[in-house]
Enzyme design. Structure first.
Site, mmCIF file in Angstrom:
data_model
loop_
_atom_site.group_PDB
_atom_site.id
_atom_site.type_symbol
_atom_site.label_atom_id
_atom_site.label_comp_id
_atom_site.label_asym_id
_atom_site.label_seq_id
_atom_site.Cartn_x
_atom_site.Cartn_y
_atom_site.Cartn_z
ATOM 1 N N GLU A 1 -1.967 0.826 13.524
ATOM 2 C CA GLU A 1 -3.145 1.167 12.719
ATOM 3 C C GLU A 1 -4.437 0.895 13.488
ATOM 4 O O GLU A 1 -5.355 1.702 13.485
ATOM 5 C CB GLU A 1 -3.132 0.361 11.425
ATOM 6 C CG GLU A 1 -4.327 0.601 10.522
ATOM 7 C CD GLU A 1 -4.221 -0.159 9.219
ATOM 8 O OE1 GLU A 1 -4.880 0.247 8.244
ATOM 9 O OE2 GLU A 1 -3.485 -1.163 9.168
ATOM 10 N N GLU B 1 0.861 -1.188 0.000
ATOM 11 C CA GLU B 1 0.000 0.000 0.000
ATOM 12 C C GLU B 1 0.893 1.232 0.000
ATOM 13 O O GLU B 1 1.220 1.758 -1.055
ATOM 14 C CB GLU B 1 -0.929 -0.031 1.206
ATOM 15 C CG GLU B 1 -2.134 0.878 1.068
ATOM 16 C CD GLU B 1 -3.247 0.498 2.034
ATOM 17 O OE1 GLU B 1 -4.158 1.301 2.203
ATOM 18 O OE2 GLU B 1 -3.206 -0.599 2.623
#
Length: 942
Positions: free
Chosen positions: A738, A464
């Site tokens: 996260e 990502e």
């Protein structure tokens, strides 16, 4: 005898801090700071001397302005050198001498100054392959200046006569390549010698050639081959100029030692294939053929303005581990971003494989969160003795590395981790005396360092590493304190505006827009278009960022007006909502307790209000009135739809209240007080566990403190159980995760497909820590006025906040001891501070210099009334010793439901402990009552 002036201009800069050596702006703003012991010093005027073409001119500036002062002379031309210096006079009659002169230099300033073609190799290097290019230059003996500029499709490394040019890596970085391709410029005079030498480069796929997408649906975002565009300008003593540019006369090959190199998968290098073709003109480039000119739009070219990406420090191996499977693992003690530098000696053909991961799971490298990213480097030895290698065209997010294929016994001193990120200047820091909070702050800093590699990313390790707009939207205030992020984020905002223009005003989820397919507007993500520019204005004080971004800000709000069909609420459609609310299941990060419509409408109001404020600052009076009125209509509709007269939100969740309070959607003081009380009740009812995702996390503590619930805010901040900010710290985290539970309490990785251990979004709480706990906040744009208002609480008894503003260093230090609160503040020249001591509403305004205060501040009582079975559940949770005792008895009698009291919000003011104990069985209540009596008796005994 020379008498030194009591006033010294100690720093003078052109454009933003951390910029490249060669100016991107031919008329750069000037900023300077002053050093003096004269108390309360303010600038009356300044003189700026600019020397162009050997001709000095002096320009006078009246007033206190010393930051972002417009360039006073004619704009610089391409390949021009100038110098500038400043002297100042104070309102007290003091005067400084001239500052040291600062040399300014330009290279090419845009497409008009670019002569080089974009060239590639005739052969196809394959999806992960690289190309090498070179030309031979005849350097005359009278060169006085040599300037080399380059860019590429892919990432490149330039060499002159075998020497790598500059100390930057991964150039040209990642921008919106279709609209904006940055080039870098270097002074390479010292690298040249008379005679024939090689100018060359290696180009790898980088971000240009990467495959983007999710769940197997990936594709290249940018089409075309790897290519290089470079131009070398040689200035001779007689004033003549010779240019060497990439064209069809260059040689190119796909053969070389760097066999593969991609961002996600890593780099493969075979030292046996290394040669001197980029060093010695006599050594042929293997399998070379004439370079092929690529048709490309030169109008995209811009000089780089943001801080370059550089290597910053190296970390040694902290510990060598052996996994259950027998693998050799290296622990560097810190989750970081960069690569390994390896030194080894072994037979030719020996291949060392390096795999990277952020965590271990069951003693093995935890690679599942990487998804399809291989994050693996391979190095084959040439067998020439001691050899050293490190990657140049990839990067990894890791704390641990698995090493295989090592020749002989592994020497841990032969491997080190190299930390890589954009070279912004560190400006702010905070220490609290609470080791867990200080570790949290260090985690935020390292999380930022790992996610500012050319652009602000979401994470640095998996497949990502994209410029997610929502992440930097919430984190930009924290980023702008920890580092001078002005130039870095301005550059990214230019890309945002370009990508937005291609989508009719809608801001993509990620910038650059690497994900294909139409993206609908998403609240809190697209709002980066308004929030980030206003944050930069507030923190750095340059209204130019608003002027440049105003069309983008306006286009975003207009896109929302179309989305809502000129309605006053934003409802329906796609939303991320309060992304990663801790109640969200692992496979559905958007399932939050706060209605996504509330998030969307709150941000619709916020962006519209910010746009109206920007319009007023810029003198767009009609827009200011129009959007101000729209913001009021949105707020009214929000209150009528989502807020009851008694201050309850239709989504009875922490984020909902925080949005309405912090975004000033609800202004009635009585209603705000009720909402603050309810928010505090919710936090307590859930055992002082965090209940917010990406949207609510940056603002929930502000909502509590602004409504008088300081103690609740501190208990929430200092909670250590999952979910909380400090839970990852208890699990050994060295960056911000996260998810609140990226790692579960048993040491296993969260089962969700999307799990990172280096995401700065939830670390946005550090902004509250800086402003409220540390007491250092902007009272005027750019800290021309500093707001000093520390709010102590919780277990924190001291704090030290520092910030290097453009004016100089602000220092705020406080201690709370024996019923006294001591505050020491240092204010830089040219600024003032508004100081408010805790426990009082009085504000003292002071000028530059050092100031101290002492005020009585009683410490809170350690215990309250004794807790009994008829006390509220809120009273139980407010007393840590009592809560532990109650839960221990519940566990002993097998009442497992008590484990879920926090998740279910059972620590309520309207429920007694006796009522909560209806189901455990007959033994629980008497045993708990006895435990409570024992606690009360022990406290009575002292």
């Amino acid at each position: 005898m020379t008498v030194s002036s009591p006033v010294v201009v100690d720093r003078l800069r052109a454009a933003e801090r951390g910029r490249p050596q060669h100016l991107a702006d031919p008329a750069p703003e000037l900023s300077w700071s002053v050093r003096t012991d004269l108390p309360g010093w303010t600038q009356r005027s300044a003189e700026i001397e600019v020397t162009l073409d050997g001709d000095p001119s002096t320009h006078r500036v009246e007033g206190p302005a010393s930051q972002h002062v417009p360039w006073p002379a004619r704009p610089l031309r391409a390949y021009e050198t100038a110098s500038v210096r400043v002297r100042v006079a104070g309102t007290d009659g003091s005067e400084s001498g001239w500052s040291d002169a600062v040399e300014l230099v330009t290279g090419p300033l845009g497409p008009a100054d670019w002569e080089a073609s974009l060239v590639t190799a005739a052969a196809d290097p394959g999806e992960r392959g690289t190309i090498r290019l070179r030309t031979v230059v005849d350097v005359p003996g009278d060169v006085v200046r040599a300037t080399l500029s380059a860019t590429s499709h892919g990432v490149h490394e330039l060499v002159v006569d075998g020497t790598v040019v500059g100390d930057e890596v991964l150039n040209p970085g990642w921008t919106a390549y279709d609209r904006r391709l940055a080039f870098q410029t270097y002074d390479v005079t010292a690298l040249l010698r008379p005679g024939r030498l090689v100018l060359g480069a290696t180009v790898a796929p980088g971000w240009f050639g990467e495959l983007y997408g999710f769940q197997g649906h990936t594709s290249r975002r940018y089409t075309g081959p790897l290519a290089l565009s470079a131009q070398l300008r040689l200035e001779r003593a007689d004033g003549s100029v010779t240019s060497v540019v990439t064209d069809g006369s260059w040689e190119a090959t796909t053969t070389g030692p760097t066999l593969e190199a991609t961002i996600y998968h890593g780099e493969t290098y075979d030292s046996r294939l290394a040669d001197d073709a980029l060093m010695d003109p006599a050594v042929p480039l293997p399998d070379a053929a004439p370079a092929v000119v690529v048709d490309a739009d030169v109008e995209r070219l811009v000089p780089q303005s943001s801080p370059p990406v550089r290597r910053h420090e190296s970390l040694p191996v902290r510990e060598v581990l052996t996994s259950p499977s027998g693998a050799t693992l290296l622990d560097f003690g810190q989750n970081l971003v960069g690569w390994l530098r390896v030194r080894a000696s072994g037979p030719a053909g020996t291949t060392i494989t390096l795999r990277h991961a952020e965590v271990l799971e069951d003693g093995e490298l935890g690679v599942r969160p990487l998804r399809v990213a291989e994050a693996t480097d391979r190095w084959t030895l040439a067998g020439t003795g001691d050899e050293t290698w490190s990657p140049r065209f990839t990067f990894h997010g890791f704390r641990y590395a698995e090493v295989s294929g090592w020749p002989g016994a592994l020497d841990p001193t032969a491997i080190e981790a190299v930390v890589v990120h954009s070279d912004m200047e560190r400006t702010g820091d905070l220490s609290t005396g609470d080791e867990m909070l200080d570790q949290l702050h260090r985690n935020v800093v390292w999380g930022m360092r790992g996610n500012v590699l050319s652009l602000p990313t979401d994470c640095p390790q998996r497949d990502e590493r994209l410029g997610w707009t929502g992440d930097i939207q919430v984190f930009s205030p924290t980023a702008s304190y920890l580092y001078d992020a002005d130039g870095f984020l301005r550059s990214w905002l230019e890309d945002l505006a370009h990508e937005q223009a291609d989508a009719d005003g809608v801001v993509p989820f990620v910038v650059p827009a690497a994900l294909r397919g139409g993206m609908p507007p998403a609240a809190a993500w697209g709002d980066a278009a308004t929030v980030v520019p206003m944050t930069l204005w507030e923190r750095f004080g340059d209204v130019e960022v608003l002027r440049r971004q105003y069309p983008s800000m306006r286009a975003w709000v207009e896109a929302l007006r179309r989305t809502t069909q000129d309605g006053d609420l934003w409802t329906g459609g796609f939303q991320f909502g309060d992304w990663l609310d801790p109640a969200a299941p692992p496979d559905d990060a958007a399932r939050a307790r706060t209605d996504a419509d509330i998030v969307a409408s709150a941000y619709y109001h916020r962006s519209t209000r910010l746009l109206a404020d920007a319009a007023a600052l810029l003198g767009h009076d009609d827009d200011a009135e129009r959007y101000g009125a729209l913001a009021e209509r949105i707020a009214l509709a929000f209150r009528e739809t989502y807020v009851t007269p008694r201050g309850r939100m239709t989504s009875d969740a922490q984020t909902a209240y925080a949005l309405a309070l912090v975004f000033d959607i609800v202004e009635d003081e009585q209603v705000r007080a009720r909402m603050g009380d309810r928010l505090a009740d919710l936090v307590r009812a859930h055992g002082y566990h965090i209940g917010t995702g990406f949207v609510g996390t940056p603002i929930v503590l502000d909502a509590l403190t602004s409504t008088g619930h300081v103690d609740t805010a501190y208990r929430l901040l200092q909670q250590t159980e999952n979910p909380s900010w400090l839970y990852p710290v208890t699990m050994g985290a060295t960056t911000v995760w996260e998810r609140w539970d990226s790692m579960l309490p048993d040491g296993s990785i969260n089962p969700g497909e999307m799990t990172s251990f280096n995401h700065y979004a939830l670390g946005a709480v550090a902004d509250w820590m800086h402003r409220v706990l540390g007491g250092l906040a902007p009272g005027a744009p750019g800290y021309a006025v500093v707001e000093v208002a520390p709010v102590p609480g919780g277990r924190v008894r001291r704090a030290h906040a520092t910030l290097d503003t453009g004016y100089g260093r602000v220092d705020v230090r406080w201690t709370w001891h024996d019923g006294d609160f001591d505050l020491a503040v240092s204010v830089p020249p040219g600024t003032t501070a508004r100081v408010r001591l805790p426990g009082t509403d009085d504000v003292v305004e002071v000028g530059s210099g050092s100031h101290t205060w002492r005020t009585p501040l009683p410490e809170p009582s350690a215990t309250g009334e004794p807790v009994t079975l008829d006390s509220s559940m809120a009273a139980v949770v407010d007393d840590d010793e009592v809560r532990r005792a109650v839960l221990a008895v519940c566990e002993e009698v097998g009442y497992e439901n008590a484990r879920d009291w926090s998740d279910r919000g059972r620590w309520r003011t309207d429920t007694t402990l006796r009522q909560a104990l209806q189901m455990p069985g007959p033994d629980a209540a008497p045993r708990i009552a006895a435990a409570l009596e024992e606690i009360a008796s022990a406290r009575m005994r002292g």
